[in-house]
Write an enzyme that holds these catalytic residues in place. Structure first.
Site, mmCIF file in Angstrom:
data_model
loop_
_atom_site.group_PDB
_atom_site.id
_atom_site.type_symbol
_atom_site.label_atom_id
_atom_site.label_comp_id
_atom_site.label_asym_id
_atom_site.label_seq_id
_atom_site.Cartn_x
_atom_site.Cartn_y
_atom_site.Cartn_z
ATOM 1 N N GLU A 1 -19.072 23.126 -13.428
ATOM 2 C CA GLU A 1 -19.431 21.764 -13.867
ATOM 3 C C GLU A 1 -18.491 20.744 -13.233
ATOM 4 O O GLU A 1 -18.913 19.657 -12.817
ATOM 5 C CB GLU A 1 -19.359 21.671 -15.390
ATOM 6 C CG GLU A 1 -20.441 22.499 -16.075
ATOM 7 C CD GLU A 1 -20.223 22.521 -17.573
ATOM 8 O OE1 GLU A 1 -21.053 21.969 -18.296
ATOM 9 O OE2 GLU A 1 -19.212 23.096 -18.044
ATOM 10 N N SER B 1 0.837 -1.208 0.000
ATOM 11 C CA SER B 1 0.000 0.000 0.000
ATOM 12 C C SER B 1 0.869 1.254 0.000
ATOM 13 O O SER B 1 0.370 2.362 0.168
ATOM 14 C CB SER B 1 -0.908 0.008 1.240
ATOM 15 O OG SER B 1 -0.143 -0.172 2.413
ATOM 16 N N LYS C 1 -18.016 31.276 -26.982
ATOM 17 C CA LYS C 1 -18.421 30.613 -25.740
ATOM 18 C C LYS C 1 -17.749 31.145 -24.484
ATOM 19 O O LYS C 1 -16.581 31.508 -24.500
ATOM 20 C CB LYS C 1 -18.101 29.119 -25.857
ATOM 21 C CG LYS C 1 -19.016 28.393 -26.809
ATOM 22 C CD LYS C 1 -20.375 28.165 -26.214
ATOM 23 C CE LYS C 1 -20.524 26.718 -25.825
ATOM 24 N NZ LYS C 1 -21.730 26.503 -25.061
ATOM 25 N N TYR D 1 -9.109 -6.983 12.677
ATOM 26 C CA TYR D 1 -8.483 -6.426 11.466
ATOM 27 C C TYR D 1 -8.518 -7.428 10.325
ATOM 28 O O TYR D 1 -8.343 -8.633 10.528
ATOM 29 C CB TYR D 1 -7.020 -6.035 11.756
ATOM 30 C CG TYR D 1 -6.313 -5.570 10.502
ATOM 31 C CD1 TYR D 1 -6.468 -4.276 10.031
ATOM 32 C CD2 TYR D 1 -5.531 -6.457 9.758
ATOM 33 C CE1 TYR D 1 -5.857 -3.854 8.855
ATOM 34 C CE2 TYR D 1 -4.908 -6.047 8.583
ATOM 35 C CZ TYR D 1 -5.072 -4.739 8.138
ATOM 36 O OH TYR D 1 -4.484 -4.333 6.978
ATOM 37 N N ASN E 1 -1.614 -3.167 13.002
ATOM 38 C CA ASN E 1 -3.078 -3.025 13.032
ATOM 39 C C ASN E 1 -3.511 -1.815 13.863
ATOM 40 O O ASN E 1 -4.373 -1.033 13.450
ATOM 41 C CB ASN E 1 -3.732 -4.282 13.597
ATOM 42 C CG ASN E 1 -3.474 -5.503 12.731
ATOM 43 O OD1 ASN E 1 -2.894 -5.384 11.669
ATOM 44 N ND2 ASN E 1 -3.894 -6.671 13.199
ATOM 45 N N THR F 1 -38.903 26.973 -7.131
ATOM 46 C CA THR F 1 -39.232 25.640 -6.648
ATOM 47 C C THR F 1 -39.615 24.868 -7.902
ATOM 48 O O THR F 1 -40.217 25.441 -8.822
ATOM 49 C CB THR F 1 -40.405 25.649 -5.641
ATOM 50 O OG1 THR F 1 -41.570 26.157 -6.303
ATOM 51 C CG2 THR F 1 -40.119 26.521 -4.429
ATOM 52 N N HIS F 2 -39.234 23.611 -7.954
ATOM 53 C CA HIS F 2 -39.438 22.789 -9.164
ATOM 54 C C HIS F 2 -38.766 23.424 -10.378
ATOM 55 O O HIS F 2 -39.182 23.208 -11.502
ATOM 56 C CB HIS F 2 -40.936 22.582 -9.473
ATOM 57 C CG HIS F 2 -41.763 22.196 -8.287
ATOM 58 N ND1 HIS F 2 -42.039 20.894 -7.948
ATOM 59 C CD2 HIS F 2 -42.350 22.961 -7.312
ATOM 60 C CE1 HIS F 2 -42.774 20.869 -6.859
ATOM 61 N NE2 HIS F 2 -42.970 22.115 -6.438
ATOM 62 N N ASN G 1 -17.862 29.254 -21.061
ATOM 63 C CA ASN G 1 -18.433 28.072 -20.417
ATOM 64 C C ASN G 1 -18.147 28.020 -18.918
ATOM 65 O O ASN G 1 -17.080 28.429 -18.467
ATOM 66 C CB ASN G 1 -17.887 26.804 -21.075
ATOM 67 C CG ASN G 1 -18.484 26.586 -22.456
ATOM 68 O OD1 ASN G 1 -19.615 26.998 -22.715
ATOM 69 N ND2 ASN G 1 -17.725 25.973 -23.338
ATOM 70 N N GLN H 1 -7.086 -2.324 4.113
ATOM 71 C CA GLN H 1 -6.083 -1.504 3.429
ATOM 72 C C GLN H 1 -6.702 -0.819 2.211
ATOM 73 O O GLN H 1 -6.225 0.215 1.759
ATOM 74 C CB GLN H 1 -4.921 -2.412 3.015
ATOM 75 C CG GLN H 1 -3.760 -1.688 2.379
ATOM 76 C CD GLN H 1 -2.614 -2.636 2.106
ATOM 77 O OE1 GLN H 1 -1.982 -3.109 3.034
ATOM 78 N NE2 GLN H 1 -2.365 -2.930 0.848
ATOM 79 N N SER I 1 -14.330 27.505 -25.760
ATOM 80 C CA SER I 1 -14.520 26.303 -26.572
ATOM 81 C C SER I 1 -13.445 26.335 -27.645
ATOM 82 O O SER I 1 -13.090 27.410 -28.138
ATOM 83 C CB SER I 1 -15.910 26.337 -27.204
ATOM 84 O OG SER I 1 -15.906 25.643 -28.437
HETATM 85 N N1 ARG Z 1 -0.748 -2.029 5.311
HETATM 86 C C1 ARG Z 1 -1.676 -2.507 6.267
HETATM 87 C C2 ARG Z 1 -2.932 -1.659 6.196
HETATM 88 O O1 ARG Z 1 -2.823 -0.593 5.772
HETATM 89 C C3 ARG Z 1 -1.142 -2.362 7.642
HETATM 90 C C4 ARG Z 1 -1.681 -3.370 8.572
HETATM 91 C C5 ARG Z 1 -1.191 -4.698 8.170
HETATM 92 N N2 ARG Z 1 -1.457 -5.658 9.145
HETATM 93 C C6 ARG Z 1 -1.226 -6.945 8.902
HETATM 94 N N3 ARG Z 1 -1.468 -7.742 9.870
HETATM 95 N N4 ARG Z 1 -0.811 -7.378 7.755
HETATM 96 O O2 ARG Z 1 -4.005 -2.054 6.548
#
Ligand code: ARG
Length: 482
Positions: free
Chosen positions: A290, A24, A283, A317, A110, A155-156, A285, A322, A277
């Site tokens: 948007e 991650s 234009k 957990y 965790n 309204t509407h 815009n 993640q 545009s």
């Molecule tokens: N990268 C993990 C997360 O963001 C960290 C926790 C990982 N814990 C584990 N027991 N593998 O959730």
């Protein structure tokens, strides 16, 4: 040193494709400051409780500070690890060797990630509150200068009643003031220390979570570790508050988009915010508005995504969690950018008071006021409503707006119409005659402006009270290790 490939995070020799798939780091490196701050507080607590030697703690602290400083200077390179927590540990191990491993005493990733995410949400809420305060301030000061500009309300999406532009702008500000309340709730939800519950069941080491909580400026500690490591409610709350606020941004944007069409003709976008545009030279815009509207879809998607990730998970957990990262890390910056861009855009929208008044003068939006003027003379409202309806239809037959109805026309319908009642045919009078709290009448609008401006100040003050990453890090950096 690549820790993910050692038994610190699984069996030796994790397949590179598995590491790449499960990492991650590309996302959670955005949590580096949160992670370093949490580590510094944990380290300080371990040292004070004499769970680890003070000298080693001092060295680890210097290492954490060095990483923080390098990150601030933009010179930090994170090693290729499974996540930001392992990357920090790896950096410290490269610097200090085996003693770096003392830091992970009585801690799991965790509870570490549960802490980091709460610290992140807390920081992002403070920033969002600042943006909300500035937006409300902009809307209300603009409202103060727009009390004499009259505009149709809808309204509407059909013309409804005359209002002042100030009332419209206060209406927008009221939505954003409510968003600040939602964020206050989120702040309460994440004002709780998650660290110190370990992987799920706690630790046999004599930690003191109150020390860590105090250092990190949390007012409470979580009461059940199983819940703590599985809990992402604060993330849902933040994503919800954001999605709701972004829906407000979107709705204001739609008004501006509509009002700046030739069909409405009420507002003009300054050159700085009107997009062109590539083909049609004429234009102007409203792309900015948007896109703000479009980005609200992302915020709703992030909330939905978080819900789907969490739905069906067992307690404790799970690595699925993640997957909260993409949605949650996008949420804060998305909200802040939207609020700031909306403020920028609105500050460059010019309303055309002549066009808006012309729209009022050409229509029948003050009909309710005429009926109410009759009602004030003791005619039952339903009867007054019917008589005014007849007058409106009579005007329409003669292709006249209600402001040009004559007393003679009205009295031909019913002799109870008199000169005083006919004064209500002026659309400006319609606004000025409103008396109720929360209405478009001038006294109420004055109160609304003052109240909302006070709210803007309170929200700014509230943002200042939120413990911030930088200042908390600075204070723990010099806290005693014993
Ligand atoms: N990268 C993990 C997360 O963001 C960290 C926790 C990982 N814990 C584990 N027991 N593998 O959730």
């Amino acid at each position: 040193m690549i820790l993910a490939k050692t038994d610190a995070a699984g069996e030796r020799g994790l397949h590179p494709a598995v590491l790449a798939f499960s990492s991650s780091l590309t996302l959670d490196k955005q949590l580096l400051r949160e992670d370093l701050l949490g580590s510094l507080a944990h380290l300080t607590m371990l040292s004070r409780r004499e769970i680890i030697p003070r000298e080693a703690a001092a060295q680890i602290r210097a290492g954490i500070i060095a990483i923080w400083t390098a990150a601030q200077q933009g010179t930090l390179e994170l090693p290729d690890e499974e996540d930001v927590h392992m990357a920090v540990e790896s950096l410290l191990t490269t610097r200090l060797g085996e003693s770096a491993g003392l830091l992970h005493t009585a801690r799991s990733r965790n509870d570490q990630v549960a802490l980091d995410l709460r610290l992140h949400v807390r920081e992002q809420c403070a920033l969002a509150l600042e943006s909300l305060s500035a937006l409300i301030e902009l809307l209300t000061s603009r409202a103060a200068a727009s009390q004499e500009i009259f505009i149709p309300s809808y309204t509407h999406r059909q013309r409804a009643q005359p209002i002042s532009l100030a009332y419209l702008l206060c209406g927008y500000a009221a939505m954003f003031a409510r968003d600040a309340e939602a964020l206050s709730f989120v702040l309460q939800q994440c004002d709780v220390l998650a660290l110190g519950v370990g992987a799920i069941g706690g630790t046999s080491l004599p930690i003191d979570r109150t020390i860590t909580a105090e250092l990190l400026r949390f007012s409470r500690i979580t009461t059940n570790g199983l819940d703590t490591v599985g809990d992402r409610d604060f993330a849902l709350d933040f994503a919800y508050a954001t999605a709701r606020s972004m829906v407000h941004v979107s709705r204001v944007s739609t008004d501006i988009i509509d009002f700046s069409t030739a069909e409405f003709g009420y507002a003009k976008l300054d050159g700085e915010i009107a997009c062109g545009s590539s083909m049609m030279p004429q234009k102007r815009n409203p792309d900015l508005f948007e896109l703000l509207r479009g980005k609200s879809g992302r915020a709703i998607g992030n909330l939905t995504g978080l819900f789907v990730t969490l739905k069906g998970l067992p307690g404790g957990y799970n690595r699925d969690q993640q997957e909260d990262r993409q949605a949650l890390l996008e949420t804060g910056p998305l909200l802040r950018t939207a609020l700031e861009t909306l403020a920028l855009g609105l500050s460059r929208v010019q309303f055309d008071g002549e066009r808006t008044l012309a729209a009022l003068n050409a229509d029948y939006m003050q009909a309710t006021d005429v009926a109410e003027a009759l009602a004030q003379k003791g005619i039952p409202f339903r009867t007054a409503y019917g008589l005014t309806g007849k007058l409106v239809r009579r005007c329409q037959d003669e292709k006249l707006p209600l402001s040009r109805a004559t007393l003679a026309m009205a009295q031909a319908i019913d002799p109870r119409f008199d000169a005083e009642v006919m004064q209500a045919c002026d659309p400006r009078a319609s606004v000025l005659r409103k008396r109720n709290e929360g209405g478009t009448g001038p006294a109420s609008v004055q109160t609304q402006i003052a109240t909302l401006q006070e709210r803007a100040r309170q929200i700014a003050a509230q943002a200042k009270m939120v413990p911030r990453l930088d200042s908390t890090f600075a204070s723990i950096q010099s806290a005693s290790l014993s």
